[in-house]
Every structure is written in C-alpha cells, then in structure tokens.
Design an enzyme around this catalytic site. Structure first.
Site, short mmCIF file in Angstrom:
data_model
loop_
_atom_site.label_atom_id
_atom_site.label_comp_id
_atom_site.label_asym_id
_atom_site.label_seq_id
_atom_site.Cartn_x
_atom_site.Cartn_y
_atom_site.Cartn_z
N TRP A 1 -11.95 -2.11 -7.88
CA TRP A 1 -12.70 -1.88 -9.12
C TRP A 1 -13.45 -0.54 -9.07
O TRP A 1 -13.82 0.01 -10.09
CB TRP A 1 -13.71 -3.00 -9.39
CG TRP A 1 -13.08 -4.32 -9.74
CD1 TRP A 1 -13.12 -5.47 -9.01
CD2 TRP A 1 -12.33 -4.64 -10.93
NE1 TRP A 1 -12.44 -6.48 -9.67
CE2 TRP A 1 -11.95 -6.00 -10.84
CE3 TRP A 1 -11.94 -3.91 -12.06
CZ2 TRP A 1 -11.20 -6.65 -11.83
CZ3 TRP A 1 -11.19 -4.55 -13.05
CH2 TRP A 1 -10.82 -5.90 -12.93
N LEU B 1 9.95 -21.13 -4.91
CA LEU B 1 9.02 -20.22 -4.22
C LEU B 1 7.72 -20.19 -5.00
O LEU B 1 7.73 -20.14 -6.23
CB LEU B 1 9.65 -18.81 -4.18
CG LEU B 1 8.76 -17.61 -3.90
CD1 LEU B 1 8.30 -17.59 -2.45
CD2 LEU B 1 9.49 -16.30 -4.20
N GLY C 1 -0.05 5.59 -4.30
CA GLY C 1 -0.65 6.88 -4.65
C GLY C 1 -0.06 8.01 -3.83
O GLY C 1 0.32 9.07 -4.37
N ASP D 1 0.83 -1.22 0.00
CA ASP D 1 0.00 0.00 0.00
C ASP D 1 0.86 1.27 0.00
O ASP D 1 1.99 1.28 0.49
CB ASP D 1 -0.91 -0.03 1.24
CG ASP D 1 -2.08 0.93 1.10
OD1 ASP D 1 -2.36 1.41 -0.01
OD2 ASP D 1 -2.73 1.21 2.14
N ARG E 1 -12.28 2.29 -8.19
CA ARG E 1 -11.40 3.45 -8.42
C ARG E 1 -11.73 4.09 -9.78
O ARG E 1 -12.38 3.46 -10.61
CB ARG E 1 -9.94 2.99 -8.39
CG ARG E 1 -9.52 2.60 -6.98
CD ARG E 1 -8.04 2.52 -6.86
NE ARG E 1 -7.70 2.22 -5.47
CZ ARG E 1 -6.47 2.27 -4.98
NH1 ARG E 1 -5.46 2.59 -5.76
NH2 ARG E 1 -6.26 1.99 -3.72
N HIS F 1 2.35 3.59 -9.02
CA HIS F 1 2.11 2.17 -9.34
C HIS F 1 3.28 1.60 -10.13
O HIS F 1 3.68 0.46 -9.92
CB HIS F 1 0.80 2.02 -10.12
CG HIS F 1 -0.43 2.39 -9.34
ND1 HIS F 1 -0.62 1.98 -8.04
CD2 HIS F 1 -1.51 3.15 -9.65
CE1 HIS F 1 -1.78 2.46 -7.60
NE2 HIS F 1 -2.33 3.18 -8.56
C1 IPE Z 1 -5.59 -2.66 -0.28
O1 IPE Z 1 -5.20 -1.36 -0.43
C2 IPE Z 1 -5.55 -3.38 -1.59
C3 IPE Z 1 -4.21 -3.53 -2.18
C4 IPE Z 1 -3.09 -3.22 -1.64
C5 IPE Z 1 -4.22 -4.12 -3.48
P1 IPE Z 1 -6.25 -0.17 -0.56
O2 IPE Z 1 -5.46 1.07 -0.65
O3 IPE Z 1 -7.20 -0.45 -1.64
O4 IPE Z 1 -7.00 -0.29 0.83
P2 IPE Z 1 -7.93 0.76 1.60
O5 IPE Z 1 -9.09 1.04 0.71
O6 IPE Z 1 -7.13 1.99 1.88
O7 IPE Z 1 -8.30 0.06 2.85
C1 IPE Z 2 -1.59 0.31 -3.40
O1 IPE Z 2 -1.37 1.67 -3.40
C2 IPE Z 2 -1.84 -0.25 -4.77
C3 IPE Z 2 -3.23 -0.65 -5.02
C4 IPE Z 2 -4.19 -0.65 -4.15
C5 IPE Z 2 -3.55 -1.11 -6.36
P1 IPE Z 2 -2.56 2.70 -3.40
O2 IPE Z 2 -2.94 2.98 -4.80
O3 IPE Z 2 -3.67 2.23 -2.54
O4 IPE Z 2 -1.88 3.98 -2.75
P2 IPE Z 2 -2.50 4.95 -1.67
O5 IPE Z 2 -2.97 4.11 -0.52
O6 IPE Z 2 -3.61 5.67 -2.33
O7 IPE Z 2 -1.38 5.83 -1.28
MG MG Z 3 -4.06 2.42 -0.57
#
Ligand code: IPE
Ligand code: IPE
Ligand code: MG
Length: 257
Positions: free
Chosen positions: A81, A143, A35, A32, A83, A49
């Site tokens: 999905w 692995l 973004g 996570d 987003r 990403h």
């Molecule tokens: C969880 O991250 C999903 C992935 C890392 C793929 P999100 O960024 O989507 O989670 P929330 O919405 O902040 O809980």
């Molecule tokens: C994790 O990073 C990647 C996915 C969930 C696909 P995020 O895209 O959730 O990044 P933040 O949490 O918005 O910073």
């Molecule tokens: Mg996130």
C-alpha cells in the site's frame, strides 16, 4: 521450429521427472520481479505487472494439470500500500480485469478461488469482483487457488490473537487449551494445510511478511527468474528440486528410512 522441438523435448523431460505421489500439498509463491523485468526492457513497471498476470495463468494451469491441491500466490502485501498511488491503482485495476478474464480458466480447470488478507481494505470494486468469482467457483474441487491480497503475516497473527483473546475473555476458550490447532483455526489460512514448498522469484531471498506461521517447515526455493518470465518449466524444476530433498522434521535421516 527446431527450437520448438528442443523446448518440447526438454519440457517432456523435466515434467516426467515429477513423482505425482510426492507433490507438495500446499505450494506458495512470492511472485517478485515484475518491476525489474520491465525496467530491464526500458518499460514502465506496470508493463511488468501486466506480463506477470500472464505468468500467473501458466502456473495455475500447471498446478491444476499436475494435481497440486493448494496454490497460494502473494499478489499484494500490506506493505505494498506504500507504493506510489498510481502503481497501486494500476495493480488494483489489473486485478479486476484478470479476475474477469480468468473465470473461464478457473471453471475449465475445476479451480476454486479463495482469498486471504485484510480484504476489507481493498477498493470496493476489487472486493466485489473477488467475492463474485469466489462464489462462482466455490464448488470446484481440483485445486484451491488462494490469492494473498492486502496480506501481511503479522497482520494475520495480530488478528488471530485478538479473536482468541476475545474468546478467552468470554470464557469460550480457556488459555490452557490454546495449542497449534487453535492458532491455525484463527488464521486467514484456516482451511489450508501447512506450506510444503515456498518459491520466490527474482533473486531476492527473504520472506517479506508472507505466511510466517505456515512456512515453519516449508522447503524454500529461490530462483533468479523474474516473475513475468516464470513458466510451467520453471514450476516443474522447482517441484523436481523439492522432491529430491529430505524433509526430516527434526528427526534423523536413519529414523526416516
Ligand atoms: C513481496 O514483494 C510482495 C509480493 C510479491 C506481493 P515485494 O517486492 O513487495 O517485497 P520486498 O519489499 O522487496 O521485500
Ligand atoms: C512483484 O513485483 C509484484 C508486487 C509486489 C505487486 P515487484 O513490483 O515487487 O517487482 P520488483 O521487485 O520491483 O522488481
Ligand atoms: Mg519486489
């Protein structure tokens, strides 16, 4: 130069602290913060990403080198999905290009690719590429790398309950026989052991619908590092931290020693 040397000494140190006989059998990561990492740099989320996919390579190689047998990465949730369409599109494109690019890494490191989630919901191109790489790497044994894609733990449990219900209805299983192993066999993770260590990056301390059943007794490790900045050193730190914990599984400390 001096900085490189310091990094090298530090990395030797932390890696040397790992007991290879006490590795998590199954390591799962909620990757996570892509973004926010990009935003901090004044860039678009998609740039985060892209950088994030480079961190994946580091961690996958790190696990293969250490001898971790199962690594599961949360790459895209059922909730993701929702987003913006463009971000979803970019993520899917990135997935295809990363899969193509990393076939060599998987083969060089004897890594078997696996995927869990509602895979039929993925765009056809992604699905095909995924199945191709799974096929190419299916005999690898070092692995098992599992990508959680269009994955949601509740979705997985609903799916399992449906399958078991059908078997009960058709007299294939009797309700009394339903136990943990029956549930395990009907999850997407059917061939994987329970998660020993779950890492989440970016400072968020939640599970976000990931492997709810499988983390029942996992050790949780949260770090503020955003996923694109996560390196092998961070992986080693998490494993060293994990190895210092006492996993009691309901027993007392005295019973364990
Ligand atoms: C969880 O991250 C999903 C992935 C890392 C793929 P999100 O960024 O989507 O989670 P929330 O919405 O902040 O809980
Ligand atoms: C994790 O990073 C990647 C996915 C969930 C696909 P995020 O895209 O959730 O990044 P933040 O949490 O918005 O910073
Ligand atoms: Mg996130």
């Amino acid at each position: 130069m001096a900085e490189n040397l310091v990094t090298a000494i530090f990395s030797m140190d932390i890696k040397d602290q790992i007991h290879t006989n006490l590795l998590p059998k199954h390591l799962a990561i909620i990757m996570d913060g892509n973004g926010r990492w990009a935003k901090q740099k004044g860039k678009l989320r998609v740039f985060g990403h892209q950088k994030g996919s480079e961190a994946v390579k580091q961690v996958v190689e790190g696990c293969a080198e250490l001898g971790v047998k199962n690594l599961t990465l949360y790459a895209f949730s059922t909730e993701n999905w929702n987003r913006p369409k463009l971000e979803v599109q970019m993520l899917m494109r990135l997935l295809i290009s990363s899969l193509k690019k990393e076939i060599k890494t998987l083969l060089d490191n004897n890594i078997k690719l696996n995927a869990i989630g509602n895979l039929k919901d993925l765009p056809v191109k992604v699905y095909k590429e995924l199945m191709d790489v799974i096929e190419i790497t299916k005999s690898n044994t070092n692995l098992t790398l599992t990508l959680a894609l269009s994955y949601g733990s509740r979705d997985e449990l609903i799916n399992a309950i449906k399958q078991i219900s059908i078997k009960v209805k058709n007299n294939i299983i009797s309700p009394e026989k339903i136990d943990e192993s029956v549930i395990n066999e009907h999850l997407y993770t059917q061939n994987l052991p329970d998660v020993d260590l779950l890492i989440r990056t970016s400072g968020e301390q939640r599970i976000s619908n990931f492997l709810l059943w499988q983390i029942a007794y996992a050790e949780l490790y949260f770090t503020n590092v955003f996923w694109p900045d996560f390196t092998k050193q961070h992986l080693y730190e998490a494993i060293v931290n994990y190895q210092k914990r006492e996993r009691r599984f309901g027993k007392t400390s005295e019973q364990l020693s």
